[in-house]
Design a protein around this motif. Structure first.
Motif, PDB file in Angstrom:
ATOM      1  N   ASP A   1      49.643 -28.070  -1.921  1.00 43.90           N
ATOM      2  CA  ASP A   1      49.030 -27.924  -0.599  1.00 43.90           C
ATOM      3  C   ASP A   1      49.846 -28.624   0.485  1.00 43.90           C
ATOM      4  OD1 ASP A   1      46.993 -26.469  -1.756  1.00 43.90           O
ATOM      5  OD2 ASP A   1      45.515 -28.088  -1.674  1.00 43.90           O
ATOM      6  N   GLU A   2      50.356 -29.824   0.165  1.00 47.04           N
ATOM      7  CA  GLU A   2      51.149 -30.575   1.144  1.00 47.04           C
ATOM      8  C   GLU A   2      52.470 -29.882   1.449  1.00 47.04           C
ATOM      9  OE1 GLU A   2      51.568 -34.669   0.000  1.00 47.04           O
ATOM     10  OE2 GLU A   2      49.399 -34.990   0.030  1.00 47.04           O
ATOM     11  N   ALA A   3      53.002 -29.124   0.503  1.00 46.90           N
ATOM     12  CA  ALA A   3      54.269 -28.419   0.725  1.00 46.90           C
ATOM     13  C   ALA A   3      54.088 -27.242   1.667  1.00 46.90           C
ATOM     14  CB  ALA A   3      54.854 -27.952  -0.604  1.00 46.90           C
ATOM     15  N   GLU A   4      52.879 -26.725   1.770  1.00 46.50           N
ATOM     16  CA  GLU A   4      52.571 -25.603   2.666  1.00 46.50           C
ATOM     17  C   GLU A   4      53.510 -24.415   2.467  1.00 46.50           C
ATOM     18  OE1 GLU A   4      52.511 -27.271   6.608  1.00 46.50           O
ATOM     19  OE2 GLU A   4      50.572 -28.226   6.277  1.00 46.50           O
ATOM     20  N   ALA A   5      53.725 -24.059   1.206  1.00 46.40           N
ATOM     21  CA  ALA A   5      54.568 -22.908   0.882  1.00 46.40           C
ATOM     22  C   ALA A   5      53.683 -21.850   0.211  1.00 46.40           C
ATOM     23  CB  ALA A   5      55.706 -23.316  -0.033  1.00 46.40           C
ATOM     24  N   PRO A   6      53.415 -20.746   0.903  1.00 45.38           N
ATOM     25  CA  PRO A   6      52.497 -19.739   0.374  1.00 45.38           C
ATOM     26  C   PRO A   6      52.872 -19.211  -1.017  1.00 45.38           C
ATOM     27  CG  PRO A   6      53.002 -19.279   2.667  1.00 45.38           C
ATOM     28  CD  PRO A   6      53.904 -20.398   2.235  1.00 45.38           C
ATOM     29  N   GLY A   7      54.147 -19.041  -1.277  1.00 46.87           N
ATOM     30  CA  GLY A   7      54.570 -18.540  -2.585  1.00 46.87           C
ATOM     31  C   GLY A   7      54.202 -19.501  -3.703  1.00 46.87           C
ATOM     32  N   LEU A   8      54.294 -20.784  -3.427  1.00 46.14           N
ATOM     33  CA  LEU A   8      53.927 -21.777  -4.438  1.00 46.14           C
ATOM     34  C   LEU A   8      52.422 -21.786  -4.644  1.00 46.14           C
ATOM     35  CD1 LEU A   8      56.285 -24.749  -3.509  1.00 46.14           C
ATOM     36  CD2 LEU A   8      56.646 -22.912  -5.171  1.00 46.14           C
ATOM     37  N   ALA A   9      51.670 -21.615  -3.586  1.00 45.91           N
ATOM     38  CA  ALA A   9      50.207 -21.577  -3.705  1.00 45.91           C
ATOM     39  C   ALA A   9      49.777 -20.393  -4.563  1.00 45.91           C
ATOM     40  CB  ALA A   9      49.568 -21.510  -2.323  1.00 45.91           C
ATOM     41  N   ALA A  10      50.441 -19.267  -4.393  1.00 48.04           N
ATOM     42  CA  ALA A  10      50.108 -18.085  -5.199  1.00 48.04           C
ATOM     43  C   ALA A  10      50.420 -18.328  -6.671  1.00 48.04           C
ATOM     44  CB  ALA A  10      50.863 -16.867  -4.680  1.00 48.04           C
ATOM     45  N   THR A  11      51.521 -19.001  -6.960  1.00 43.94           N
ATOM     46  CA  THR A  11      51.878 -19.313  -8.341  1.00 43.94           C
ATOM     47  C   THR A  11      50.890 -20.316  -8.927  1.00 43.94           C
ATOM     48  OG1 THR A  11      54.189 -18.904  -7.792  1.00 43.94           O
ATOM     49  CG2 THR A  11      53.765 -20.033  -9.861  1.00 43.94           C
ATOM     50  N   LEU A  12      50.428 -21.255  -8.117  1.00 42.83           N
ATOM     51  CA  LEU A  12      49.417 -22.206  -8.574  1.00 42.83           C
ATOM     52  C   LEU A  12      48.105 -21.486  -8.910  1.00 42.83           C
ATOM     53  CD1 LEU A  12      48.589 -25.105  -9.149  1.00 42.83           C
ATOM     54  CD2 LEU A  12      48.050 -25.351  -6.716  1.00 42.83           C
ATOM     55  N   ASP A  13      47.809 -20.426  -8.190  1.00 42.79           N
ATOM     56  CA  ASP A  13      46.629 -19.618  -8.515  1.00 42.79           C
ATOM     57  C   ASP A  13      46.729 -19.061  -9.935  1.00 42.79           C
ATOM     58  OD1 ASP A  13      45.541 -20.101  -6.017  1.00 42.79           O
ATOM     59  OD2 ASP A  13      46.154 -18.158  -5.178  1.00 42.79           O
ATOM     60  N   ASP A  14      47.942 -18.713 -10.370  1.00 42.92           N
ATOM     61  CA  ASP A  14      48.148 -18.223 -11.744  1.00 42.92           C
ATOM     62  C   ASP A  14      47.851 -19.327 -12.761  1.00 42.92           C
ATOM     63  OD1 ASP A  14      48.958 -15.801 -10.630  1.00 42.92           O
ATOM     64  OD2 ASP A  14      51.102 -16.241 -10.854  1.00 42.92           O
TER      65      ASP A  14
END
Length: 131
Positions: free
Chosen positions: A58-71
């Motif tokens: 969340d602190e990185a604010e990178a949408p692609g990483l958030a999507a991968t975290l959803d996985d």
């Protein structure tokens, strides 16, 4: 009318105004300290490391990483811990790519790498990949 107020009243009013302003600044600076959302059925040993991983992403604010975290979350929620391990590995790879693209800082990437390492360390041995 205001000019007729004693200087002591003006001093008290100014001090009160400064105190209110300070409290507002502190409230805004403290931000939202609620825990990162993790799947409700997350095993106890994964709750803290997974919450820290959420916070780092969340602190990185990178949408692609958030999507991968959803996985990662989906795999944990379904109880597929081998898939969770694979998803965390993919998150680490995606973080490295995002760092190389200079979309996140070294510090942000380090926080994600450390949190991912902690999550991987808590996954049961039986789901670890064989070399």
């Amino acid at each position: 009318r205001l000019r007729t107020l004693p200087s002591e009243v003006w001093g008290v009013a100014a001090a009160f105004g400064a105190l209110v302003l300070l409290l507002i600044v502190l409230a805004v600076a403290s931000g939202d300290n609620t825990a990162a959302p993790i799947p409700e059925n997350t095993p106890a040993e994964l709750r803290e490391p997974l919450a820290e991983l959420h916070e780092a992403v969340d602190e990185a604010e990178a949408p692609g990483l958030a999507a991968t975290l959803d996985d990662v979350d989906a795999a944990v929620e379904s109880g597929e811990l081998a898939s969770a391990r694979n998803a965390v590995d993919e998150l680490v790879d995606a973080t490295a790519r995002t760092l190389v693209a200079e979309d996140i800082s070294d510090g942000q990437a380090d926080q994600i790498f450390e949190a991912a390492r902690d999550v991987l360390a808590e996954l049961p041995e039986s789901v670890r990949k064989r070399s």
